[in-house]
Design an enzyme around this catalytic site. Structure first.
Site: not given
Length: 525
Positions: A163, A192, A196, A245
């Site tokens: 992240d 990734d 997040d 996302r």
């Protein structure tokens, strides 16, 4: 868990920023010189607010180890501190530092079990290269004006679970602002998420930032049963070339307004597992399935208003795939507890392009579709004597003169663009060599740019207003590639500055007594 979107459409990695890693010691500087501007917006302004290191010591760091040392050198884990970062932070210069006021780790910027911290890029900029920022069991954190890129969870080197910025385990009140988060591919390439939040993370705002070139923009909640996260605001951000996302919401409440979404390749805002999203005045462009509940039959909800869907395609509905389009309508009412002002959706791409990301001068929008310099956050009185002299290089201020530069006007034959223009005027009029034609902004302020197909070196400009105009009273000259300020001034005229290679230069009018009329925007080497 939902199925994973492919990342085969992702573009090649962006060229690495040419920022050299500085070496040296941490320098204490006057507190009043901290580079943080304006105050937290959105949900980060709630729950007592987000002030970061306001009122505390300000230090300078040029390595990851120095960032950790600054955290560990505080009197306690909650002693306020602002850390000004300049240079490239990488694995080679990010080591673990021990202390009673910190809990750090090598290869990642670890903001763990701490509070009241501001991390802000200054000077030539702060680039976290393959090193992620991990916020865990912490509160009241501000991250501003930084670039975090190419953080991997597999391959080598790895950092922060892949992240760019990751928050988990009882995190409260985080404001990430004017930052650039980017990858060079998706999960198959080792990356990734960019942004997040999981395991009870709440009261977060992401504003004026760029998220690009990633398989996953970010998530709120790590599984369909992990629903302890929420109260997230996303505004004036650019999501570009993201597979999915943007973000993924599992439970909780989120507010998205005045964002520009471009090239969402598989899906966009994925509201599921009871999540509620307020989605207003966003500009969706060249994308697919930008809003809905995807890859699950656990429904999410949304309230929509004022959005533009420009070349957006929609898939058919299925058992575990429920796009909100092709004619998105609200299926819930979502209220937010704070005040905010919306920009007109039509100007969102322009405003976001001029304000979002690191190195944009922390410019913000007040709802007028014109970028503004933010009001500085009040800071504590400066220390009488700093322990070292390390002042940032001041913005050059140019004095307008009547003497024209010598040489060839490089604007002739170049391109041009700018902010909203008045009826009957053209950007091209400022580079045609004709003083009888001109460009005017739609109001008293605005910007016009000259651009080239390849980097061109310039060291002076001359701005000439149309006869009888003379209304410009305040302006800035910006490097259109980086957002850096080259010069500032009052009345239009000639400005000189160190020779700079760039592809675009922008004359931004920030004050005028009437509607300006720029006849020529001349550039010289």
């Amino acid at each position: 868990m939902g199925r994973r979107s492919p990342s085969t459409r992702l573009q090649a990695a962006l060229a690495a920023l040419a920022v050299a890693a500085a070496t040296g010691v941490i320098l204490t500087i006057p507190e009043a010189s901290a580079a943080v501007a304006a105050g937290a917006t959105g949900y980060a302004s709630q729950n007592g607010g987000t002030t970061g290191g306001a009122g505390g010591q300000t230090v300078r760091a040029t390595t990851g180890t120095q960032i950790h040392a600054a955290l560990c050198g505080r009197a306690s884990s909650s002693t306020p501190i602002t850390i000004q970062v300049e240079g490239t932070i990488n694995h080679a210069n990010t080591a673990k530092v021990s202390g009673t006021s910190c809990n750090t780790a090598a290869g990642v910027i670890e903001l763990k079990q701490i509070s009241n911290v501001t991390l802000v890029g200054v000077g030539a900029g702060a680039v976290f290269d393959q090193v992620g920022i991990h916020i865990r069991e912490s509160s009241n954190i501000i991250i501003q004006n930084v670039t975090v890129k190419n953080v991997k969870k597999s391959g080598s080197p790895t950092s922060n679970g892949g992240d760019a910025i990751g928050m988990e385990s009882d995190v409260r009140n985080v404001w990430v602002d004017h930052s650039t988060l980017e990858a060079s591919g998706g999960e198959s390439e080792g990356f990734d998420g960019l942004f997040d939040m999981k395991d009870n993370t709440q009261y977060v705002t992401l504003s004026y930032s760029v998220l690009r070139n990633s398989g996953r923009g970010g998530l709120v909640g790590s599984s369909e049963t992990e629903l302890s996260n929420g109260f997230i605001t996303y505004h004036h951000n650019l999501y570009e070339n993201i597979d999915s996302r943007a973000p993924l919401l599992r439970g909780g409440t989120a507010h998205m307004y005045d964002n520009h979404y471009r090239q969402l390749n598989e899906s966009g805002i994925n509201s599921r597992a009871g999540a509620h999203a307020k989605v207003e005045n966003n500009y969706f462009e060249d994308s697919k399935d930008v809003l809905g509940t995807f890859y699950t039959d656990a429904a999410g909800y949304w309230q929509v208003a004022g959005n533009v869907f420009d070349n957006v395609t929609w898939s058919p509905k299925g058992t575990d795939y429920n796009p909100a389009g092709p004619n998105p309508t609200s299926n819930a009412t979502v209220s937010v507890p704070y005040a905010y002002t919306l920009d007109s959706t039509s100007c969102v791409p322009d405003v976001v392009a001029r304000t979002a990301g690191a190195g944009k001068g922390l410019l913000v929008s007040d709802g007028s579709c014109t970028p503004q310099s933010p009001s500085p956050t009040p800071t504590a009185t400066a220390s009488p004597t700093p322990t070292a002299t390390a002042s940032p290089t001041p913005t050059p201020t140019a004095t307008a003169t009547t003497a024209p530069p010598s040489g060839t006007n490089l604007s002739i034959g170049a391109g041009s663009d700018g902010s909203s223009k008045a009826d009957g005027t053209s950007y091209g009029n400022v580079r045609d060599g004709n003083l009888s034609t001109y460009w005017s902004p739609a109001g008293t302020t605005g910007s016009v740019s000259v651009k080239w197909g390849s980097p061109t070196t310039i060291s002076s400009v001359r701005v000439r207003e149309a006869a009888g105009a003379g209304t410009v009273t305040d302006w800035r000259l910006l490097n259109g590639d980086t957002g850096a300020v080259l010069a500032t001034g009052g009345a239009a005229g000639t400005a000189t500055f160190p020779a700079t290679a760039l592809s675009k230069v922008t004359f931004e009018i920030t004050g005028a007594t009437g509607t300006p009329r720029v006849a020529e925007f001349e550039t010289y080497a």
